[in-house]
Design an enzyme around this catalytic site. Structure first.
Site, PDB file in Angstrom:
ATOM      1  CG  HIS A 106      -3.145  -3.540   4.467  1.00 11.42           C
ATOM      2  ND1 HIS A 106      -1.858  -3.081   4.649  1.00 11.42           N
ATOM      3  CD2 HIS A 106      -3.851  -2.512   3.922  1.00 11.42           C
ATOM      4  CE1 HIS A 106      -1.796  -1.817   4.254  1.00 11.42           C
ATOM      5  NE2 HIS A 106      -2.968  -1.449   3.805  1.00 11.42           N
TER       6      HIS A 106
ATOM      7  CB  CYS B 119      -0.961  -0.037   1.173  1.00 10.56           C
ATOM      8  SG  CYS B 119      -2.391   0.996   0.911  1.00 10.56           S
TER       9      CYS B 119
HETATM   10  N1  GLN Z   1      -2.185   6.681   2.881  1.00 11.73           N
HETATM   11  C1  GLN Z   1      -2.239   5.859   1.680  1.00 11.73           C
HETATM   12  C2  GLN Z   1      -3.664   5.822   1.097  1.00 11.73           C
HETATM   13  O1  GLN Z   1      -4.615   6.159   1.766  1.00 11.73           O
HETATM   14  C3  GLN Z   1      -1.786   4.444   1.988  1.00 11.73           C
HETATM   15  C4  GLN Z   1      -2.749   3.694   2.884  1.00 11.73           C
HETATM   16  C5  GLN Z   1      -2.181   2.367   3.336  1.00 11.73           C
HETATM   17  O2  GLN Z   1      -0.968   2.183   3.417  1.00 11.73           O
HETATM   18  N2  GLN Z   1      -3.102   1.419   3.700  1.00 11.73           N
HETATM   19  O3  GLN Z   1      -3.827   5.399  -0.067  1.00 11.73           O
END
Ligand code: GLN
Length: 266
Positions: free
Chosen positions: A209, A97
């Site tokens: 995740h 992510c």
């Molecule tokens: N802040 C980034 C987004 O909202 C990554 C989020 C994350 O790592 N789950 O896309």
């Protein structure tokens, strides 16, 4: 001979918002259960450059926009060059992510300035704005990136389907880089083009995740084998582990996501 791996963990305190430490634990345990010793090394503000140079395997987790901005203030210059050199030198890694967003060309967060990325992955990420719907939920995708997909099919004797949980506002658009896989359920990179993640050299980039690796142990073993092959310059085939619990959990998810897939061996 006891084999040993140095596992570099990118900014664990800043990029640990979404439980991706589970990927570190999974790799550590699956190595130890095969009598392979593992040293987990934080790759962060305090880590001297020589520490970055020595890692055999890399894990990068997810983070909120603010933390990503803080990380990028530090991940510049020699450190950025070193991370790029590791990935170009086929050091395997799993980046989730927020991490792949920073490995790309840039990330435009919900608020504030564009965050320039490392340009290692040919992709860009853009958050559609503070009030925009986030991409949240269970995700399933078939790994299509080569040679990863072929290697996994040979091991699994089945389609390499990965499951996870996504939670991102940013939408990622690929340039000249392979997608990691094809979305079966969920949003994936942007909820539009049907692609999930990216794959470059031996870096697995994903929005999943979960954590990803305990839900898909075959990916953990692939990363371990590639890291050991690179370090010891020999072909490695890890002994199988008893993954019955993971198999049962995956079957439950396949049913919950109404995925018509065979009982994937794992
Ligand atoms: N802040 C980034 C987004 O909202 C990554 C989020 C994350 O790592 N789950 O896309």
């Amino acid at each position: 001979m006891t084999m040993h791996l140095k596992l570099g963990w990118l900014y664990p305190t800043l990029m640990g918002t979404y439980g991706d430490r589970g990927n570190v634990i999974c790799l550590e345990k699956r190595a130890q259960w095969r009598q392979i010793t593992v040293e987990v090394i934080p790759l962060d503000k305090e880590a001297p450059l020589n520490v970055w140079e020595e890692v055999d395997l890399i894990v990068g987790g997810g983070a909120q926009d603010r933390q990503q901005e803080i990380v990028m203030r530090d991940l510049q210059g020699a450190k950025a060059e070193q991370l790029k050199a590791l990935i170009e030198d086929q050091v395997p890694g799993v980046f989730t992510c927020g991490s792949p967003q920073l490995l790309g060309k840039y990330y435009e967060p919900a608020l504030g300035q564009r965050i320039e990325g490392l340009g290692i992955l040919d992709l860009v990420s853009k958050h559609p704005g503070f009030g925009a719907k986030r991409c949240i939920g269970n995700v399933a995708f078939e790994i299509t990136a080569e040679p990863l997909a072929t290697e996994l099919k040979a091991k699994l004797g089945d389609r390499p389907i990965a499951i996870g949980f996504e939670n991102h506002g940013g939408r990622t658009y690929l340039g000249e880089v392979q997608p990691l896989g094809k979305v079966l359920k969920g949003y994936g990179n942007n909820g539009e083009d049907g692609w999930e993640g990216a794959f470059y050299q031996k870096a697995i980039a994903t929005y999943a995740h979960g954590p990803l690796l305990p839900k898909n142990p075959f990916l953990a073993d692939w990363l371990l084998e590639k890291a050991l092959e690179r370090k010891y310059n020999t072909e490695i085939h890890l002994d199988p582990l008893d993954d019955q619990l993971a198999r049962q959990a995956r079957q439950t998810m396949f049913q919950r996501l109404t995925l018509s897939v065979s009982s994937s061996p794992i």
